[in-house]
Design an enzyme around this catalytic site. Sequence first.
Site, PDB file in Angstrom:
ATOM      1  N   ASP A  37      28.487  61.035  95.578  1.00 55.19           N
ATOM      2  CA  ASP A  37      28.931  59.635  95.551  1.00 55.19           C
ATOM      3  C   ASP A  37      29.748  59.321  96.798  1.00 55.19           C
ATOM      4  O   ASP A  37      30.651  60.075  97.159  1.00 55.19           O
ATOM      5  CB  ASP A  37      29.766  59.386  94.290  1.00 55.19           C
ATOM      6  N   HIS A  52      29.467  62.614  86.741  1.00 55.43           N
ATOM      7  CA  HIS A  52      30.031  62.217  88.033  1.00 55.43           C
ATOM      8  C   HIS A  52      31.478  61.765  87.861  1.00 55.43           C
ATOM      9  O   HIS A  52      31.838  61.217  86.822  1.00 55.43           O
ATOM     10  CB  HIS A  52      29.264  61.027  88.627  1.00 55.43           C
ATOM     11  N   GLU A  64      16.964  50.935  85.405  1.00 53.63           N
ATOM     12  CA  GLU A  64      18.424  50.945  85.461  1.00 53.63           C
ATOM     13  C   GLU A  64      18.916  49.600  85.976  1.00 53.63           C
ATOM     14  O   GLU A  64      18.163  48.833  86.563  1.00 53.63           O
ATOM     15  CB  GLU A  64      18.938  52.018  86.434  1.00 53.63           C
ATOM     16  N   TYR A  95      10.896  53.719  83.666  1.00 50.90           N
ATOM     17  CA  TYR A  95      12.322  54.040  83.781  1.00 50.90           C
ATOM     18  C   TYR A  95      13.044  52.912  84.523  1.00 50.90           C
ATOM     19  O   TYR A  95      12.699  52.578  85.661  1.00 50.90           O
ATOM     20  CB  TYR A  95      12.532  55.362  84.516  1.00 50.90           C
ATOM     21  N   HIS A 152      22.039  53.284  94.142  1.00 51.78           N
ATOM     22  CA  HIS A 152      21.844  54.567  93.478  1.00 51.78           C
ATOM     23  C   HIS A 152      20.498  55.099  93.943  1.00 51.78           C
ATOM     24  O   HIS A 152      19.454  54.595  93.543  1.00 51.78           O
ATOM     25  CB  HIS A 152      21.863  54.409  91.954  1.00 51.78           C
ATOM     26  N   GLU A 183      23.626  53.394  86.735  1.00 50.60           N
ATOM     27  CA  GLU A 183      22.880  54.012  85.624  1.00 50.60           C
ATOM     28  C   GLU A 183      23.136  53.305  84.298  1.00 50.60           C
ATOM     29  O   GLU A 183      23.331  53.947  83.261  1.00 50.60           O
ATOM     30  CB  GLU A 183      23.176  55.512  85.515  1.00 50.60           C
ATOM     31  N   ASP A 208      26.197  56.208  93.998  1.00 50.79           N
ATOM     32  CA  ASP A 208      25.662  57.568  93.947  1.00 50.79           C
ATOM     33  C   ASP A 208      24.481  57.636  94.911  1.00 50.79           C
ATOM     34  O   ASP A 208      23.362  57.272  94.574  1.00 50.79           O
ATOM     35  CB  ASP A 208      25.224  57.898  92.506  1.00 50.79           C
TER      36      ASP A 208
END
Length: 310
Positions: free
Chosen positions: A236, A276, A99, A97, A157, A59, A191
């Site tokens: 995770d 997390h 990451e 979006y 992720h 992230e 994750d």
Amino acid sequence: MRTALLLLVVGLCTLNVALSLKICAFNVKSFGEAKANNKKVMGILLKILSRCDLCLIQEVRDSKGGAIQALVKDLNRYDKSNSYSYLESERLGRKTYKEQYVYIYRNNVLQVKEHYQYPKLEGDGTNETDVFSREPFIVRFHSPTTLIKDFVLIGQHTSPKTAMKEMDELYTVFKGIYKKWKTDNVMILGDLNAGCSYVTIKGWRSVRLRSDDKFHWLIGDEQDTTVRQKTHCAYDRIIVHGREIISSIVPDSAQPFNFKENFHLTEEEALEVSDHFPVEMKMLMKKKKKKKKKKKKMKMRMKLRMKMKI
């Protein structure tokens, strides 16, 4: 005499566990300029990351690239006994979006041999073959000091809505790695949203990473990788495959790191860092050959201790 021998054995066991390589994975929740400029948050991140020889950060939402550079620069200042480098993926995600995955590692301990970004498919994700929201970032590391010298990490992720489908597709990614690099010593970490409402008992049966008993899930379903007191989910995970890598794991070393309790933070303070906890495991170092002189010295010391007791 028995007590002295017992203490010696315990001491040696403790030493062997301490001599290990720690691998971590941490979803830092929208890491970018705002967190990089927050001294308190950065201070906690430095404490967490300096515990790891290698850490997969997820992230990372840093379009300019300055936040990660600042983090690694501060980490090198904070832990002067080691030297840190980083390796980042492409900016991944559907539509606007995006990451990144970032591996932060001690370059005085580990070396990057090869790496590649899993192929991205064109489109918005409506195509059945376009499984991943953020394609895995795959790195092959060389570790001169551990029992296993070379191993592959698959950083992932998943998207909560398609977590089970993405976890299943990681099996295909693994098969591709074996074909490409001819190694089955692989670790999948990150994750995976592999808990609570994002998974079902029926759905688990179709996930090949679960049905194939050659894959070992080091973080169990019963564990909690979330910061909030009201949640208890094993989102995770760390999953390993390969005889060499499995035999080199320190027993019972895989666990979430509860930085909230360890650093005496309130829930609110901890959530500023992430929602997390990092997950981590340890790899055994190769045993050094003992010299004969050292053995003789040990025997002499033991004899002296026995004489003194008599």
